[in-house]
Design a protein around this motif. Structure first.
Motif, PDB file in Angstrom:
ATOM      1  N   GLU A 232      55.456  22.488  18.739  1.00  0.00           N
ATOM      2  CA  GLU A 232      54.927  21.764  17.578  1.00  0.00           C
ATOM      3  C   GLU A 232      54.652  22.691  16.399  1.00  0.00           C
ATOM      4  O   GLU A 232      54.859  22.329  15.241  1.00  0.00           O
ATOM      5  CB  GLU A 232      53.640  21.026  17.959  1.00  0.00           C
ATOM      6  N   LYS A 233      54.187  23.902  16.676  1.00  0.00           N
ATOM      7  CA  LYS A 233      53.855  24.861  15.621  1.00  0.00           C
ATOM      8  C   LYS A 233      54.935  25.922  15.430  1.00  0.00           C
ATOM      9  O   LYS A 233      54.806  26.781  14.557  1.00  0.00           O
ATOM     10  CB  LYS A 233      52.517  25.537  15.926  1.00  0.00           C
ATOM     11  N   ALA A 234      55.980  25.863  16.228  1.00  0.00           N
ATOM     12  CA  ALA A 234      57.015  26.897  16.186  1.00  0.00           C
ATOM     13  C   ALA A 234      58.109  26.552  15.185  1.00  0.00           C
ATOM     14  O   ALA A 234      58.276  25.391  14.789  1.00  0.00           O
ATOM     15  CB  ALA A 234      57.627  27.074  17.575  1.00  0.00           C
ATOM     16  N   ASP A 235      58.850  27.564  14.786  1.00  0.00           N
ATOM     17  CA  ASP A 235      60.045  27.361  13.975  1.00  0.00           C
ATOM     18  C   ASP A 235      61.031  26.519  14.788  1.00  0.00           C
ATOM     19  O   ASP A 235      61.362  26.882  15.919  1.00  0.00           O
ATOM     20  CB  ASP A 235      60.647  28.727  13.638  1.00  0.00           C
ATOM     21  N   PRO A 236      61.515  25.414  14.239  1.00  0.00           N
ATOM     22  CA  PRO A 236      62.447  24.568  14.998  1.00  0.00           C
ATOM     23  C   PRO A 236      63.709  25.296  15.438  1.00  0.00           C
ATOM     24  O   PRO A 236      64.350  24.876  16.404  1.00  0.00           O
ATOM     25  CB  PRO A 236      62.773  23.441  14.012  1.00  0.00           C
ATOM     26  N   ALA A 237      64.069  26.372  14.729  1.00  0.00           N
ATOM     27  CA  ALA A 237      65.283  27.114  15.087  1.00  0.00           C
ATOM     28  C   ALA A 237      65.074  28.035  16.277  1.00  0.00           C
ATOM     29  O   ALA A 237      66.044  28.555  16.844  1.00  0.00           O
ATOM     30  CB  ALA A 237      65.774  27.930  13.885  1.00  0.00           C
ATOM     31  N   ALA A 238      63.838  28.266  16.664  1.00  0.00           N
ATOM     32  CA  ALA A 238      63.539  29.229  17.719  1.00  0.00           C
ATOM     33  C   ALA A 238      63.725  28.626  19.102  1.00  0.00           C
ATOM     34  O   ALA A 238      63.487  27.444  19.324  1.00  0.00           O
ATOM     35  CB  ALA A 238      62.121  29.741  17.571  1.00  0.00           C
ATOM     36  N   ARG A 239      64.124  29.482  20.022  1.00  0.00           N
ATOM     37  CA  ARG A 239      64.160  29.120  21.433  1.00  0.00           C
ATOM     38  C   ARG A 239      62.886  29.632  22.099  1.00  0.00           C
ATOM     39  O   ARG A 239      62.403  30.717  21.783  1.00  0.00           O
ATOM     40  CB  ARG A 239      65.385  29.734  22.121  1.00  0.00           C
ATOM     41  N   ILE A 240      62.359  28.843  23.028  1.00  0.00           N
ATOM     42  CA  ILE A 240      61.166  29.222  23.782  1.00  0.00           C
ATOM     43  C   ILE A 240      61.463  29.047  25.261  1.00  0.00           C
ATOM     44  O   ILE A 240      61.966  28.004  25.681  1.00  0.00           O
ATOM     45  CB  ILE A 240      59.951  28.372  23.378  1.00  0.00           C
ATOM     46  N   ALA A 241      61.169  30.078  26.030  1.00  0.00           N
ATOM     47  CA  ALA A 241      61.338  30.024  27.484  1.00  0.00           C
ATOM     48  C   ALA A 241      59.993  30.297  28.137  1.00  0.00           C
ATOM     49  O   ALA A 241      59.204  31.112  27.646  1.00  0.00           O
ATOM     50  CB  ALA A 241      62.366  31.046  27.950  1.00  0.00           C
ATOM     51  N   LEU A 242      59.716  29.620  29.232  1.00  0.00           N
ATOM     52  CA  LEU A 242      58.467  29.797  29.958  1.00  0.00           C
ATOM     53  C   LEU A 242      58.732  30.519  31.274  1.00  0.00           C
ATOM     54  O   LEU A 242      59.631  30.139  32.024  1.00  0.00           O
ATOM     55  CB  LEU A 242      57.818  28.438  30.251  1.00  0.00           C
ATOM     56  N   VAL A 243      57.937  31.560  31.524  1.00  0.00           N
ATOM     57  CA  VAL A 243      58.052  32.306  32.781  1.00  0.00           C
ATOM     58  C   VAL A 243      56.669  32.391  33.395  1.00  0.00           C
ATOM     59  O   VAL A 243      55.760  32.987  32.820  1.00  0.00           O
ATOM     60  CB  VAL A 243      58.623  33.725  32.555  1.00  0.00           C
ATOM     61  N   GLU A 244      56.509  31.784  34.560  1.00  0.00           N
ATOM     62  CA  GLU A 244      55.219  31.829  35.232  1.00  0.00           C
ATOM     63  C   GLU A 244      55.057  33.134  35.993  1.00  0.00           C
ATOM     64  O   GLU A 244      56.009  33.688  36.518  1.00  0.00           O
ATOM     65  CB  GLU A 244      55.077  30.657  36.203  1.00  0.00           C
ATOM     66  N   GLY A 245      53.825  33.612  36.035  1.00  0.00           N
ATOM     67  CA  GLY A 245      53.546  34.811  36.805  1.00  0.00           C
ATOM     68  C   GLY A 245      52.160  35.342  36.500  1.00  0.00           C
ATOM     69  O   GLY A 245      51.710  35.300  35.351  1.00  0.00           O
TER      70      GLY A 245
END
Length: 270
Positions: free
Chosen positions: A60-73
């Motif tokens: 919601e607050k990120a640049d729409p062009a950006a990719r975001i990946a989630l890594v749990e740990g």
């Protein structure tokens, strides 16, 4: 500062750089993630767990062009670091920036003479030990990879605290662990400078997050009396702006420095 060129990740049309932000699911970490995406980074968000819909919240607050990946740990689990770091690097094929943001504070403030072994060990295990060995492993991978772009294009940022320098006996174990992080930033700065990797420490002051809720009434009262020169609570976005400016390589002839994002709280006054 180096001029923009085809090799500069900030140049138009260049691949987006990639940052890993530990503890990035919310609070200060969420502000850092959003700010980095607006500076041209794709972001790998590391955290212990992610509740359903968390990626959508971050976007919601990120640049729409950006990719975001989630890594749990859990970064306190050193045996899991090889898996965690491998997933972080492979998410988008590279890492240009590590933001050591994950941390814990004291469960409840109290007398320094009553600090428990468990609380002491937890603060140092997460804030200091985990950050050191994670940085060590990530930087080995960074050094093994071809450098991308201009001077200052790769970086490590440690999120410490104003309590790295300001004594807080009611949360002594936390303050000591963050003071160690401050020295850690200097040590890695010396080790990595020859490889074009800048290292910075960012010291947040009063930042309105769930972690600071336990002391909100106390500091609201102090702010009402004019506690800091910029007399307000800070926000995760304030910290994010500072981190993203450093990660973007805007101060390439500086390393090992501490950036105070605390409204001037660190200034000694008479």
């Amino acid at each position: 500062m180096s001029s923009t060129s085809e090799a500069d990740p900030a140049a138009p049309g260049a691949p987006r750089r990639v940052a890993l932000v530990t503890g990035g699911a919310g609070g200060i970490g969420g502000g850092i993630v959003a700010a980095l995406t607006r500076r041209g980074f794709d972001v790998v968000v590391g955290d212990r767990t992610f509740r359903p819909g968390r990626e959508a919240d971050l976007r919601e607050k990120a640049d729409p062009a950006a990719r975001i990946a989630l890594v749990e740990g859990d970064i306190a689990d050193l045996e899991d670091h090889p898996r965690f770091v491998d997933e972080a690097f492979t998410a988008f094929g590279r890492l240009d920036c590590l933001v050591n943001n994950a941390g814990v504070s004291v469960a409840s403030r109290g007398d320094l003479l009553d600090v428990s072994v468990a609380s002491y060990d937890t603060n140092f295990a997460v804030n200091t030990r985990a950050a050191f060995f994670l940085t060590q492993r990530v930087c080995r991978r960074m050094l093994a990879a071809e450098p991308h772009g201009a001077e200052g294009a790769r970086s490590v940022v440690f999120i410490s605290s104003s309590n790295a320098a300001i004594a807080a006996p009611e949360r002594g174990e936390y303050a000591m662990s963050k003071a160690a992080v401050s020295m850690m930033a200097k040590l890695f700065a010396v080790r990595l400078a020859a490889h074009g990797i800048c290292v910075y420490e960012v010291r947040p002051g009063l930042i309105r997050t769930p972690m600071t809720a336990v002391a909100r009434d106390r500091f609201d009262a102090l702010l009402a009396q004019g506690f800091t020169p910029i007399n307000r609570w800070g926000t995760p976005e304030d910290v994010g702006r500072a981190v993203s400016s450093l990660a973007a390589g805007e101060v390439p002839f500086a390393t090992g420095m501490a950036v105070q994002v605390d409204g001037g709280m660190h200034i000694h006054q008479y």
